[in-house]
Design an enzyme around this catalytic site. Structure first.
Site, PDB file in Angstrom:
ATOM      1  N   CYS A 249       6.295  14.603  29.281  1.00 33.03           N
ATOM      2  CA  CYS A 249       4.957  14.829  28.731  1.00 33.03           C
ATOM      3  C   CYS A 249       4.869  16.189  28.053  1.00 33.03           C
ATOM      4  CB  CYS A 249       3.905  14.734  29.820  1.00 33.03           C
ATOM      5  SG  CYS A 249       4.088  15.955  31.150  1.00 33.03           S
ATOM      6  N   SER A 250       5.861  17.050  28.292  1.00 30.68           N
ATOM      7  CA  SER A 250       5.876  18.388  27.689  1.00 30.68           C
ATOM      8  C   SER A 250       6.728  18.456  26.431  1.00 30.68           C
ATOM      9  CB  SER A 250       6.391  19.415  28.708  1.00 30.68           C
ATOM     10  OG  SER A 250       5.546  19.478  29.830  1.00 30.68           O
TER      11      SER A 250
END
Length: 467
Positions: A249-250
């Protein structure tokens, strides 16, 4: 209900976890909690088991790649163990003579952890270690594709538990193929819920009636300004974007480049394997099928993704990721959202102020509260960005994927779950870490009276406004 009833199955597992946790707490000590956490950590970090879990994860989910999952399993777990090594989680953990308050660490009870298919080994391991360190039992609910990896992980943990005589019921998982019905029951019966992944599960967690640590969606935008070390920025973005095929998600989803160095930075991206595509329709037509991300393209190795997008003749040999020029932001512009693939949207900004505006609009569209980044040599621009954008983290001059969830070169706690604050609909704006898995009882003793006069409190106000 019959024994085959899935709800009864979950209730039975939670009851066993609750009994095991009660004994674990009653006989608890810092040594016992530390050893249980170490057992779970070694279960995933032992090299042969780590490799097997990584291979199983890629084989069964079709997401990511084996070498990077091995690295993730190792580094995320090692970093977490560093973070918790000296953390006091049993007995008296604080005493303040001035306030007269003594704090005693207390477990929460049974943790229910809902974990995603993108990290079916590292994420449950992280939650399990935190839970055990703080005296809890834990029940994991994996995504359907993550079941085989989670089963193997729990098996390895139980094997380590057997060496020390630790109760296996402290770490369990919902059996069989995952289902919404079984996950919902876990949400309702655990003492604390930790949810990473599906935003549908996040919403269900927050409405379950159980205290919840549920995290928001990522959609990282990173600014490259005219003062940046362009070569270093390109190297870091490439390493971060391509790691585990952008399952994190980063992972960067957009880069916002200031006009003055745009062409120079595009050249640096090309040097690192970033192929620039000017026709965004070529990408959107292949990356989305009937409104959904193309499973043949998401979280795949570069060659497989390029083939799935029909770009084999459009990009040079050695292409590691696709950089797509775009300007649109919002629901009608899918490139402005999370792409879960080696595809990076590229925005051209007039200047730094315009770059901040674009970044803010991207985050407000999707990913609010999660994180943004900046590559710069200035001291003030990270602060400007932090005050302008609805975000919990501003990552400065780092590979975003590695930095956001904890790094050996920054101070963020090692985690795979990033809270996004009220901007992302979350109750926390920090990385989920051990402190979220514990609560305290306060002993409150009387201290000398400390009551101020009205003048001490209101004197300056009365001088300014009158009585």
């Amino acid at each position: 209900m019959t024994a085959a009833d899935p709800i009864q199955d979950v209730d039975t597992i939670v009851a066993r976890a609750r009994a095991a946790q009660a004994a674990y707490e009653a006989d608890g000590s810092q040594l016992a909690y530390d050893q249980a956490a170490q057992a779970a950590a070694w279960a995933i970090m032992e090299p042969a088991r780590n490799r097997h879990l990584a291979e199983l994860a890629v084989e069964t989910t079709g997401l990511g790649n084996v070498p990077d999952k091995i690295t993730k399993n190792h580094r995320k777990t090692l970093g977490l163990m560093r973070d918790i090594k000296d953390a006091a989680t049993h007995g008296v953990v604080g005493h303040n003579p001035a306030s007269g308050i003594t704090e005693i660490a207390r477990p929460i009870g049974v943790i229910g952890a809902v974990v995603p298919s993108t990290n079916p080994g590292a994420t449950p391991a992280n939650n399990i270690i935190n839970a055990l360190k703080c005296g809890n039992a834990i029940v994991v609910s994996p995504s359907p594709k993550g079941v085989p990896t989670c089963e193997a992980l729990v098996g390895y943990i139980h094997a380590e538990f057997d060496k020390l005589g630790i109760d296996r019921d402290l770490v369990q998982m919902i059996p069989g193929r995952g289902s919404k019905e079984k996950t919902q029951r876990l949400l309702e019966t655990a003492d604390l819920i930790v949810v990473t992944g599906s935003q549908n599960n996040v919403r269900r967690a927050y409405t379950s009636g159980t205290p919840a640590l549920a995290v928001g969606a990522g959609n990282v935008a990173v600014i490259v300004d005219e003062t940046a070390d362009l070569a270093a920025a390109a190297d870091k973005i490439q390493a971060s974007k391509c790691f585990d095929n952008a399952t994190s998600c980063s992972s960067e989803n957009a880069v916002v480049v200031v006009d003055a160095i745009y062409d120079a930075f595009v050249s640096e991206m090309a040097r690192t394997g970033g192929a620039l595509i000017a026709d965004e329709a070529k990408i959107t037509d292949g990356l989305w099928v009937k409104g959904h991300l193309n499973p043949r393209a998401i979280a795949q190795d570069a060659k497989d993704m390029i083939d799935a997008l029909g770009l084999t003749d459009d990009v040079p040999e050695g292409t590691e990721y696709i950089a797509v020029e775009t300007a649109g932001i919002g629901p009608d512009h899918p490139l402005s959202g999370e792409k879960l693939s080696r595809v990076l949207a590229v925005y051209r900004a007039r200047d730094f102020d315009d770059a901040v505006r674009i970044t803010r609009e991207i985050e407000l569209h999707q990913g609010a509260g999660h994180s943004v980044g900046i590559h710069t040599t200035t001291d003030d621009r990270p602060l400007i960005l932090a005050q302008a954008v609805p975000t919990s983290r501003v990552i400065v001059n780092q590979a975003h994927t590695f930095a956001t969830g904890g790094s050996f070169t920054n101070g963020m706690p090692f985690s795979l779950s990033m809270g996004c604050g009220s901007w992302g609909g979350n109750s926390i704006d920090t990385n989920v870490h051990w402190r979220h898995f514990i609560q305290t009882t306060k002993i409150v003793r009387e201290i000398p009276k400390n009551e101020p006069s009205l003048d001490e409190i209101f004197g300056a106000y009365w001088d300014a406004a009158g009585r």
